[in-house]
Design an enzyme around this catalytic site. Sequence first.
Site, PDB file in Angstrom:
ATOM      1  N   THR A   9     -32.850  55.828 -14.507  1.00 12.71           N
ATOM      2  CA  THR A   9     -34.128  56.497 -14.808  1.00 12.71           C
ATOM      3  C   THR A   9     -34.197  57.909 -14.228  1.00 12.71           C
ATOM      4  O   THR A   9     -35.163  58.622 -14.447  1.00 12.71           O
ATOM      5  CB  THR A   9     -35.309  55.670 -14.233  1.00 12.71           C
ATOM      6  OG1 THR A   9     -35.096  55.523 -12.816  1.00 12.71           O
ATOM      7  CG2 THR A   9     -35.383  54.309 -14.897  1.00 12.71           C
ATOM      8  N   GLY A  10     -33.166  58.315 -13.484  1.00 12.58           N
ATOM      9  CA  GLY A  10     -33.157  59.662 -12.904  1.00 12.58           C
ATOM     10  C   GLY A  10     -32.729  60.709 -13.923  1.00 12.58           C
ATOM     11  O   GLY A  10     -32.310  60.378 -15.032  1.00 12.58           O
ATOM     12  N   MET A  11     -32.824  61.987 -13.514  1.00  8.57           N
ATOM     13  CA  MET A  11     -32.482  63.070 -14.468  1.00  8.57           C
ATOM     14  C   MET A  11     -31.043  62.951 -14.923  1.00  8.57           C
ATOM     15  O   MET A  11     -30.739  63.007 -16.115  1.00  8.57           O
ATOM     16  CB  MET A  11     -32.711  64.440 -13.813  1.00  8.57           C
ATOM     17  CG  MET A  11     -34.152  64.846 -13.699  1.00  8.57           C
ATOM     18  SD  MET A  11     -34.297  66.534 -13.093  1.00  8.57           S
ATOM     19  CE  MET A  11     -34.231  67.429 -14.633  1.00  8.57           C
ATOM     20  N   LYS A  37     -38.712  48.873  -8.216  1.00  9.94           N
ATOM     21  CA  LYS A  37     -40.007  49.002  -8.949  1.00  9.94           C
ATOM     22  C   LYS A  37     -39.786  49.144 -10.454  1.00  9.94           C
ATOM     23  O   LYS A  37     -40.689  48.935 -11.253  1.00  9.94           O
ATOM     24  CB  LYS A  37     -40.822  50.177  -8.400  1.00  9.94           C
ATOM     25  CG  LYS A  37     -40.289  51.573  -8.644  1.00  9.94           C
ATOM     26  CD  LYS A  37     -41.266  52.598  -8.068  1.00  9.94           C
ATOM     27  CE  LYS A  37     -40.891  54.057  -8.134  1.00  9.94           C
ATOM     28  NZ  LYS A  37     -39.806  54.571  -8.848  1.00  9.94           N
ATOM     29  N   SER A  38     -38.569  49.533 -10.850  1.00 10.05           N
ATOM     30  CA  SER A  38     -38.285  49.704 -12.279  1.00 10.05           C
ATOM     31  C   SER A  38     -37.666  48.464 -12.906  1.00 10.05           C
ATOM     32  O   SER A  38     -37.526  48.387 -14.130  1.00 10.05           O
ATOM     33  CB  SER A  38     -37.337  50.889 -12.475  1.00 10.05           C
ATOM     34  OG  SER A  38     -37.940  52.082 -12.023  1.00 10.05           O
ATOM     35  N   CYS A 126     -21.849  69.737  -9.050  1.00 10.32           N
ATOM     36  CA  CYS A 126     -22.009  70.471 -10.311  1.00 10.32           C
ATOM     37  C   CYS A 126     -21.488  71.905 -10.209  1.00 10.32           C
ATOM     38  O   CYS A 126     -20.730  72.378 -11.064  1.00 10.32           O
ATOM     39  CB  CYS A 126     -23.460  70.470 -10.762  1.00 10.32           C
ATOM     40  SG  CYS A 126     -24.637  70.717  -9.445  1.00 10.32           S
ATOM     41  N   LYS A 206     -19.695  72.312   0.112  1.00 14.31           N
ATOM     42  CA  LYS A 206     -19.076  71.583  -1.015  1.00 14.31           C
ATOM     43  C   LYS A 206     -18.256  72.555  -1.859  1.00 14.31           C
ATOM     44  O   LYS A 206     -17.121  72.287  -2.243  1.00 14.31           O
ATOM     45  CB  LYS A 206     -20.165  70.942  -1.881  1.00 14.31           C
ATOM     46  CG  LYS A 206     -20.917  69.804  -1.225  1.00 14.31           C
ATOM     47  CD  LYS A 206     -22.087  69.354  -2.113  1.00 14.31           C
ATOM     48  CE  LYS A 206     -22.974  68.363  -1.406  1.00 14.31           C
ATOM     49  NZ  LYS A 206     -24.198  68.034  -2.195  1.00 14.31           N
ATOM     50  N   ARG A 228     -31.026  79.180  -4.839  1.00 14.56           N
ATOM     51  CA  ARG A 228     -31.853  78.487  -5.839  1.00 14.56           C
ATOM     52  C   ARG A 228     -32.749  79.505  -6.534  1.00 14.56           C
ATOM     53  O   ARG A 228     -33.435  80.287  -5.869  1.00 14.56           O
ATOM     54  CB  ARG A 228     -32.718  77.421  -5.166  1.00 14.56           C
ATOM     55  CG  ARG A 228     -33.433  76.507  -6.123  1.00 14.56           C
ATOM     56  CD  ARG A 228     -32.513  75.508  -6.768  1.00 14.56           C
ATOM     57  NE  ARG A 228     -31.918  74.585  -5.787  1.00 14.56           N
ATOM     58  CZ  ARG A 228     -30.916  73.769  -6.071  1.00 14.56           C
ATOM     59  NH1 ARG A 228     -30.385  73.771  -7.283  1.00 14.56           N
ATOM     60  NH2 ARG A 228     -30.427  72.969  -5.148  1.00 14.56           N
ATOM     61  N   HIS A 235     -26.596  76.252 -14.020  1.00 15.25           N
ATOM     62  CA  HIS A 235     -26.201  77.058 -12.856  1.00 15.25           C
ATOM     63  C   HIS A 235     -25.374  78.259 -13.312  1.00 15.25           C
ATOM     64  O   HIS A 235     -24.567  78.143 -14.236  1.00 15.25           O
ATOM     65  CB  HIS A 235     -25.344  76.226 -11.902  1.00 15.25           C
ATOM     66  CG  HIS A 235     -26.071  75.139 -11.173  1.00 15.25           C
ATOM     67  ND1 HIS A 235     -27.455  75.016 -11.141  1.00 15.25           N
ATOM     68  CD2 HIS A 235     -25.588  74.107 -10.447  1.00 15.25           C
ATOM     69  CE1 HIS A 235     -27.787  73.956 -10.416  1.00 15.25           C
ATOM     70  NE2 HIS A 235     -26.678  73.373  -9.969  1.00 15.25           N
ATOM     71  N   ASN A 308     -25.744  72.226 -15.501  1.00 17.22           N
ATOM     72  CA  ASN A 308     -25.358  71.453 -14.315  1.00 17.22           C
ATOM     73  C   ASN A 308     -25.612  69.960 -14.472  1.00 17.22           C
ATOM     74  O   ASN A 308     -25.041  69.146 -13.747  1.00 17.22           O
ATOM     75  CB  ASN A 308     -26.114  71.965 -13.078  1.00 17.22           C
ATOM     76  CG  ASN A 308     -27.619  72.012 -13.300  1.00 17.22           C
ATOM     77  OD1 ASN A 308     -28.105  72.804 -14.092  1.00 17.22           O
ATOM     78  ND2 ASN A 308     -28.365  71.163 -12.608  1.00 17.22           N
TER      79      ASN A 308
HETATM   80  C1  2RA Z   1     -27.917  71.188  -6.546  1.00 18.92           C
HETATM   81  N1  2RA Z   1     -25.515  70.875  -6.727  1.00 18.92           N
HETATM   82  O1  2RA Z   1     -27.840  71.976  -7.487  1.00 18.92           O
HETATM   83  C2  2RA Z   1     -26.731  70.347  -6.141  1.00 18.92           C
HETATM   84  C3  2RA Z   1     -26.944  68.903  -6.482  1.00 18.92           C
HETATM   85  N2  2RA Z   1     -27.093  68.686  -7.857  1.00 18.92           N
HETATM   86  O2  2RA Z   1     -28.954  71.014  -5.893  1.00 18.92           O
END
Ligand code: 2RA
Length: 330
Positions: A9-11, A37-38, A126, A206, A228, A235, A308
């Site tokens: 159920t996650g992205m 819960k799911s 990613c 990473k 971000r 990305h 990503n």
């Molecule tokens: C991020 N690569 O973009 C990390 C985890 N998906 O936050």
Amino acid sequence: MKIAVVGATGMVGQIMLKVLEERNFPVTELIPVASEKSVGKKITFKGKEFEIVSMQKAIDLKPEIALFSAGGETSKEFAPKFAEAGTTVIDNSSAWRMDPDKKLVVPEINANEISKEDKIIANPNCSTIQLVMVLHPLNQKYDLKRVIVSTYQSVTGTGKNAVDQLNAEIIGNDDVAKVYPYEIFKNALPQCDVFAEDDYTKEELKLMKEPKKIMADDTFNLTATAVRVPVQGGHSESVNIEFENDFNLDEVRKILSETPGVVVMDDVKNKIYPMPLYSEGKDEVFVGRIRRDLSQPKTMNLWIVADNLRKGAATNAVQIAEYLVGNQLV
Ligand code: 2RA
């Protein structure tokens, strides 16, 4: 073939299901797994309804493959239990990536490392996947010496709550859970994940470690700054690459355009270059702005963009599963 999707159920889990459908993966029985819960809720896959089950139920059903995207703690606890039951786990968390006994795989680069004995296989981060898809063919030709990466990462990398924060801030709605320490709309946060050793974030570490394992080459240096940005489609990465040997730009473009899974978009006179808005929903890694670094010899700059959630996560994992099936490893 019985396939479990843990974190259905996650992205990323949702995109894994979408990619399995799109690529017509030979699923005879889907076993969706999500939080307690799911359990009992239904999801639709290939026009049929499947009930979300508990982790133990999924283990007991003995799927041939389990695609995991449920966080590192869940993977650390349950991936070994699936493996003990005979399931091959492909895990999208960071839990196993740097484990010396686990393979870290981008199929176009090192799928041939996988053997029947590998029951837990790690899907790289990613931002790592899109980077190595470009570095690997160039390394083979020109021999990497030093790589400097600056990333511009989509909020989808953080998850649905981050997307919700951005969308709420765009309309001036402050009544939303804040995932980030600051506003993300009209902003850029030089922090992806938490800070770790030497004032680098886990994301940067990473990016600095995973490529060397995937490419089986630790003879080059790599440093990274992960940022971000208020973007949803994918990305982006600005990459400066110094080689041991000189290169020819036309040959570089030819090598990359002939690399499976890579698309060269590099015609600045016509303003053709990769952008996240146009990479969303696609599986390729897009590269452009290929040019010499005029400040030093044997060095180039380029720009890499990819979705990503797809090649950076779900599609890469499904491609590993396809490799397992295609090579009778499950
Ligand atoms: C991020 N690569 O973009 C990390 C985890 N998906 O936050």
